[in-house]
Write an enzyme that holds these catalytic residues in place. Structure first.
Site, PDB file in Angstrom:
ATOM      1  N   MET A  17       0.613  -1.325  -0.076  1.00  0.00           N
ATOM      2  CA  MET A  17       0.120   0.238   0.044  1.00  0.00           C
ATOM      3  C   MET A  17       0.800   1.327  -0.207  1.00  0.00           C
ATOM      4  O   MET A  17       0.490   2.239  -0.709  1.00  0.00           O
ATOM      5  CB  MET A  17      -0.803   0.028   1.125  1.00  0.00           C
ATOM      6  N   ASP A  36      11.858   3.273   2.798  1.00  0.00           N
ATOM      7  CA  ASP A  36      11.753   1.828   3.455  1.00  0.00           C
ATOM      8  C   ASP A  36      13.061   1.369   3.957  1.00  0.00           C
ATOM      9  O   ASP A  36      14.075   2.084   3.907  1.00  0.00           O
ATOM     10  CB  ASP A  36      11.295   1.136   2.015  1.00  0.00           C
ATOM     11  N   ASP A  62      14.542   3.096   8.742  1.00  0.00           N
ATOM     12  CA  ASP A  62      13.758   2.167   9.485  1.00  0.00           C
ATOM     13  C   ASP A  62      13.039   3.015  10.650  1.00  0.00           C
ATOM     14  O   ASP A  62      13.585   3.952  11.300  1.00  0.00           O
ATOM     15  CB  ASP A  62      14.877   1.416  10.450  1.00  0.00           C
ATOM     16  N   VAL A  63      11.760   2.916  10.599  1.00  0.00           N
ATOM     17  CA  VAL A  63      10.814   3.867  11.274  1.00  0.00           C
ATOM     18  C   VAL A  63      10.999   3.800  12.897  1.00  0.00           C
ATOM     19  O   VAL A  63      10.633   4.765  13.431  1.00  0.00           O
ATOM     20  CB  VAL A  63       9.476   3.740  11.098  1.00  0.00           C
ATOM     21  N   TYR A 154      -0.493  -6.691  17.631  1.00  0.00           N
ATOM     22  CA  TYR A 154      -0.962  -6.074  16.404  1.00  0.00           C
ATOM     23  C   TYR A 154      -2.118  -5.291  16.754  1.00  0.00           C
ATOM     24  O   TYR A 154      -2.234  -3.996  16.434  1.00  0.00           O
ATOM     25  CB  TYR A 154      -1.362  -7.220  15.474  1.00  0.00           C
ATOM     26  N   THR A 192       5.445  -9.937   5.781  1.00  0.00           N
ATOM     27  CA  THR A 192       5.718 -10.542   7.065  1.00  0.00           C
ATOM     28  C   THR A 192       4.500 -11.267   7.289  1.00  0.00           C
ATOM     29  O   THR A 192       4.808 -11.781   8.747  1.00  0.00           O
ATOM     30  CB  THR A 192       6.122  -9.450   7.824  1.00  0.00           C
TER      31      THR A 192
HETATM   32  N1  NAD Z   1      -2.173  -6.234   4.269  1.00  0.00           N
HETATM   33  C1  NAD Z   1      -3.251  -6.025   5.061  1.00  0.00           C
HETATM   34  O1  NAD Z   1      -4.138  -6.932   5.313  1.00  0.00           O
HETATM   35  C2  NAD Z   1      -3.404  -4.894   6.137  1.00  0.00           C
HETATM   36  C3  NAD Z   1      -4.444  -4.593   6.368  1.00  0.00           C
HETATM   37  C4  NAD Z   1      -4.643  -3.582   7.347  1.00  0.00           C
HETATM   38  C5  NAD Z   1      -3.524  -2.486   7.631  1.00  0.00           C
HETATM   39  N2  NAD Z   1      -2.491  -2.867   7.071  1.00  0.00           N
HETATM   40  C6  NAD Z   1      -1.474  -1.952   7.322  1.00  0.00           C
HETATM   41  O2  NAD Z   1      -1.099  -1.343   5.913  1.00  0.00           O
HETATM   42  C7  NAD Z   1       0.462  -0.877   6.289  1.00  0.00           C
HETATM   43  C8  NAD Z   1       0.919  -1.497   4.921  1.00  0.00           C
HETATM   44  O3  NAD Z   1       1.028  -2.858   4.924  1.00  0.00           O
HETATM   45  P1  NAD Z   1       0.924  -3.687   3.573  1.00  0.00           P
HETATM   46  O4  NAD Z   1       0.065  -4.517   3.415  1.00  0.00           O
HETATM   47  O5  NAD Z   1       1.430  -2.766   2.381  1.00  0.00           O
HETATM   48  O6  NAD Z   1       2.262  -4.305   4.224  1.00  0.00           O
HETATM   49  P2  NAD Z   1       3.568  -5.103   3.134  1.00  0.00           P
HETATM   50  O7  NAD Z   1       4.357  -5.803   3.962  1.00  0.00           O
HETATM   51  O8  NAD Z   1       3.262  -5.209   1.824  1.00  0.00           O
HETATM   52  O9  NAD Z   1       4.473  -3.692   3.198  1.00  0.00           O
HETATM   53  C9  NAD Z   1       5.028  -2.877   4.428  1.00  0.00           C
HETATM   54  C10 NAD Z   1       6.155  -2.162   3.940  1.00  0.00           C
HETATM   55  O10 NAD Z   1       6.681  -1.465   5.160  1.00  0.00           O
HETATM   56  C11 NAD Z   1       8.128  -1.674   5.525  1.00  0.00           C
HETATM   57  N3  NAD Z   1       8.466  -1.995   6.722  1.00  0.00           N
HETATM   58  C12 NAD Z   1       8.502  -2.747   7.607  1.00  0.00           C
HETATM   59  N4  NAD Z   1       9.195  -2.834   8.846  1.00  0.00           N
HETATM   60  C13 NAD Z   1       9.631  -1.373   8.647  1.00  0.00           C
HETATM   61  C14 NAD Z   1      10.488  -0.608   9.434  1.00  0.00           C
HETATM   62  N5  NAD Z   1      10.604  -0.977  10.589  1.00  0.00           N
HETATM   63  N6  NAD Z   1      10.812   0.422   9.048  1.00  0.00           N
HETATM   64  C15 NAD Z   1      10.469   0.976   7.781  1.00  0.00           C
HETATM   65  N7  NAD Z   1       9.781   0.362   6.902  1.00  0.00           N
HETATM   66  C16 NAD Z   1       9.315  -1.215   7.375  1.00  0.00           C
HETATM   67  C17 NAD Z   1       8.349  -3.062   4.654  1.00  0.00           C
HETATM   68  O11 NAD Z   1       9.590  -3.137   4.121  1.00  0.00           O
HETATM   69  C18 NAD Z   1       7.386  -2.981   3.471  1.00  0.00           C
HETATM   70  O12 NAD Z   1       7.986  -2.287   2.281  1.00  0.00           O
HETATM   71  C19 NAD Z   1       0.878  -1.417   7.482  1.00  0.00           C
HETATM   72  O13 NAD Z   1       1.085  -0.501   8.561  1.00  0.00           O
HETATM   73  C20 NAD Z   1       0.069  -2.573   7.738  1.00  0.00           C
HETATM   74  O14 NAD Z   1      -0.091  -2.857   9.165  1.00  0.00           O
HETATM   75  C21 NAD Z   1      -2.289  -4.025   6.327  1.00  0.00           C
END
Ligand code: NAD
Length: 249
Positions: A17, A36, A62-63, A154, A192
């Site tokens: 996203m 990222d 890294d956040v 979470y 992850t």
């Molecule tokens: N996929 C789902 O079903 C879902 C649903 C609800 C909310 N979310 C939330 O939406 C957001 C994006 O999720 P997504 O589905 O795109 O996940 P994703 O795993 O595809 O992408 C997450 C990104 O965050 C980066 N990341 C992880 N740890 C990090 C750190 N310590 N510092 C910097 N970057 C880091 C990863 O490298 C990756 O590029 C997240 O906050 C997730 O919790 C996801």
């Protein structure tokens, strides 16, 4: 162009996203700082943006690292001149087979909650100076309801993001800063994910989605775009579900 002359920082923008949000923002005229921990993926996103006529740069972030945040803020200002928008999107999945694992709790709090706080801490002083700004914090349906397949860390971290956004909205509204949270439902599995990437588990989760389908990354990106843009200039402190009507499980 809905983000003409705006500068945005997006975390976790190398994939999922975050990548979709960075690309949409650039297409709508924003200069985007793509950040990222995944260098190759983040660099690819920037190449796609620049190849299609947008403006973007990649920085490793890294956040959980507060000195990293300081350098991203400094580099964004020296490269693009200002910071109008922060999308705190980076996150790690809470799907873990051991629902009582302490390390998972700690990781969730560190990345998904503290990482979002550090982002706000880093950009708010700049936005205060400018007298304007929009922060979009990516929480989750898991920040609103409990779920059987997700570690409680979470839910707790995403709930913290939801409430921290409301608190920051109240605290910094007098400075012209808006803070809102977005709550995606069932989306493509996170990088992850462990249990929630399992087709059987996903099917069960899907049965709780009235729309009967998984969300698309751009459907969240468009919600982020609205909250980031001046179209939402009188909206702050809201939680916006993008979840196909997801029901508690
Ligand atoms: N996929 C789902 O079903 C879902 C649903 C609800 C909310 N979310 C939330 O939406 C957001 C994006 O999720 P997504 O589905 O795109 O996940 P994703 O795993 O595809 O992408 C997450 C990104 O965050 C980066 N990341 C992880 N740890 C990090 C750190 N310590 N510092 C910097 N970057 C880091 C990863 O490298 C990756 O590029 C997240 O906050 C997730 O919790 C996801």
């Amino acid at each position: 162009m809905r983000l003409k002359d705006k500068v945005a920082i997006v975390t976790g923008a190398g994939w999922g996203m975050g990548a979709s949000t960075a690309e949409l923002f650039a297409a709508e005229g924003a200069c985007v700082m793509v950040t990222d921990i995944l260098d190759a993926e983040g660099t690819d996103v920037v190449a796609r943006i620049n190849d299609s006529g947008g403006q973007a740069r990649f920085l490793t972030l890294d956040v959980t690292n507060d000195t990293g945040w300081a350098s991203v803020v400094g580099e964004t200002i020296s490269t693009f001149g200002q910071i109008d928008i922060l999308v705190n999107n980076a996150g790690v999945s809470g799907s873990h087979p051991d629902l009582l694992n302490t390390q998972t709790w700690d990781e969730q709090m560190d990345v998904n909650a503290r990482g979002v706080f550090l982002g706000m801490q880093a950009v708010i002083p700049q936005m205060q100076k400018a007298g304007a700004g929009s922060i979009v914090n990516i929480s989750s349906i898991s920040g609103i309801v409990g779920q059987s397949f997700v570690h409680m860390g979470y839910n707790a971290a995403k709930g913290a993001v939801r409430m921290a956004s409301k608190a920051a909205a109240v605290q910094f509204a007098p400075d012209g800063i808006r803070v809102n949270s977005v709550h995606p439902g069932l989306m493509p599995a996170m990088r992850t994910s462990k249990m929630t990437a399992d087709p059987k588990v996903r099917e069960k989760m899907l049965s709780a989605v009235p729309f009967g389908r998984v969300g698309r990354v751009e459907e969240v990106a468009y919600a982020n775009l609205f909250l980031a843009s001046d179209e939402s200039s009188y909206i702050t402190g809201i939680e916006l579900p993008v979840d196909g009507g997801f029901l508690a499980m």
